[in-house]
Design a protein around this motif. Structure first.
Motif, short mmCIF file in Angstrom:
data_model
loop_
_atom_site.label_atom_id
_atom_site.label_comp_id
_atom_site.label_asym_id
_atom_site.label_seq_id
_atom_site.Cartn_x
_atom_site.Cartn_y
_atom_site.Cartn_z
N GLN A 266 0.83 -1.21 0.00
CA GLN A 266 0.00 0.00 0.00
C GLN A 266 0.86 1.26 0.00
N ASP A 267 1.89 1.25 0.84
CA ASP A 267 2.75 2.43 0.98
C ASP A 267 3.49 2.75 -0.32
N ILE A 268 3.96 1.72 -1.01
CA ILE A 268 4.74 1.97 -2.21
C ILE A 268 3.85 2.48 -3.35
N ILE A 269 2.59 2.06 -3.37
CA ILE A 269 1.65 2.59 -4.36
C ILE A 269 1.38 4.07 -4.10
N VAL A 270 1.16 4.42 -2.84
CA VAL A 270 0.90 5.82 -2.48
C VAL A 270 2.12 6.69 -2.75
N ASP A 271 3.30 6.19 -2.37
CA ASP A 271 4.52 6.96 -2.58
C ASP A 271 4.79 7.18 -4.07
N THR A 272 4.50 6.18 -4.88
CA THR A 272 4.69 6.33 -6.32
C THR A 272 3.74 7.38 -6.88
N ARG A 273 2.52 7.39 -6.40
CA ARG A 273 1.58 8.43 -6.85
C ARG A 273 2.12 9.81 -6.53
N GLU A 274 2.73 9.97 -5.37
CA GLU A 274 3.26 11.28 -4.98
C GLU A 274 4.47 11.68 -5.82
N ARG A 275 5.08 10.73 -6.50
CA ARG A 275 6.25 11.00 -7.33
C ARG A 275 5.90 11.19 -8.81
N LEU A 276 4.63 11.07 -9.17
CA LEU A 276 4.23 11.13 -10.58
C LEU A 276 4.63 12.44 -11.25
N SER A 277 4.58 13.54 -10.51
CA SER A 277 4.89 14.85 -11.11
C SER A 277 6.36 14.96 -11.52
N ILE A 278 7.19 14.05 -11.03
CA ILE A 278 8.61 14.06 -11.38
C ILE A 278 8.82 13.54 -12.80
#
Length: 248
Positions: free
Chosen positions: A167-179
């Motif tokens: 769950q955490d890695i999915i959320v963290d990846t979403r937060e990195r999408l703008s990169i």
């Protein structure tokens, strides 16, 4: 019955390399035919297997999302160390998440995200996926129904700590999408769960790629690389790769 563990595959072709990443509880069979399709058209394709996948269910729950993520990174590094200077990355489901994640950390020529979640899946849903995986595996071992039922009763009581990390890695990846600025292709099956359908919009709208495309497949479910429209998916991925600015 002894089950032979799935293996990574490497189809060596030209200098254009593609890292292919499978889904959660899946194996390289998720992306094998796509790899063959691209290889026949001159691409080098490599697909790793995540730790614990395609093996005894106890092996799956004894690993976690960080292990699987590291396997994806190792796959990228394998292509680089093998002399491939330019690497595109494509994945389905969790492999789609990892494809996006790699694109946020490492230089890639392009990224293909298929059926990737951009929202936290409930632990109940993830737990069901593991249970279904365990039941399929035990049936494949040719065990009788009574043995499966007994073993599954014990299996259900085991801790599933890996689910929180996933769950955490999915959320963290979403937060990195703008990169992400690499050219991107986002694919979804319209017969998939709503969460995955909606996630494709989130990914498309969040990445900062100047070149990005969102494509929907009306008759496809979750693993679109093995579904009824797979040939169209393969062609779409191929045409996307052909449109990238490769050196050679």
């Amino acid at each position: 019955m002894k089950i032979v563990a799935p293996k990574p595959f490497m189809y060596e072709g030209g200098k254009r390399a593609v890292l292919l990443l499978h889904g959660f509880t899946g194996t390289t069979s998720d992306v094998k035919r796509l790899g063959q399709f691209l290889h026949e058209r001159g691409y080098t394709c490599f697909a790793p297997v995540y730790k614990g996948h395609g093996q005894d269910p106890l092996g799956l729950i004894s690993t976690d999302a960080q292990d699987w993520w590291q396997d994806a990174v190792n796959g990228y590094n394998h292509l680089k160390k093998s002399g491939y200077e330019e690497v595109a990355v494509a994945g389905v489901s969790l492999g789609g998440v990892f494809s996006l994640r790699i694109s946020s950390f490492f230089p890639v020529k392009g990224v293909v995200s298929m059926s990737a979640p951009a929202q936290k899946k409930s632990k109940d849903d993830l737990f069901k996926r593991i249970i279904q995986y365990a039941e399929r595996f035990k049936k494949f071992e040719k065990k009788d129904e009574a043995s499966i039922a007994s073993e599954m009763e014990d299996f259900n009581k085991l801790p599933m700590d890996s689910l929180s990390e996933l769950q955490d890695i999915i959320v963290d990846t979403r937060e990195r999408l703008s990169i992400i600025q690499a050219p991107a292709l986002i694919l979804r099956g319209m017969k998939d769960d709503d969460m995955y359908i909606d996630s494709a919009d989130v990914i498309y709208n969040s990445i900062h790629s100047e070149q990005k495309t969102l494509k929907s497949y009306e008759n496809s479910g979750h693993i679109i690389t093995t579904g009824p429209e797979r040939e169209s998916v393969f062609e779409e991925v191929f045409q996307f790769l052909e449109g990238l600015d490769w050196k050679e």
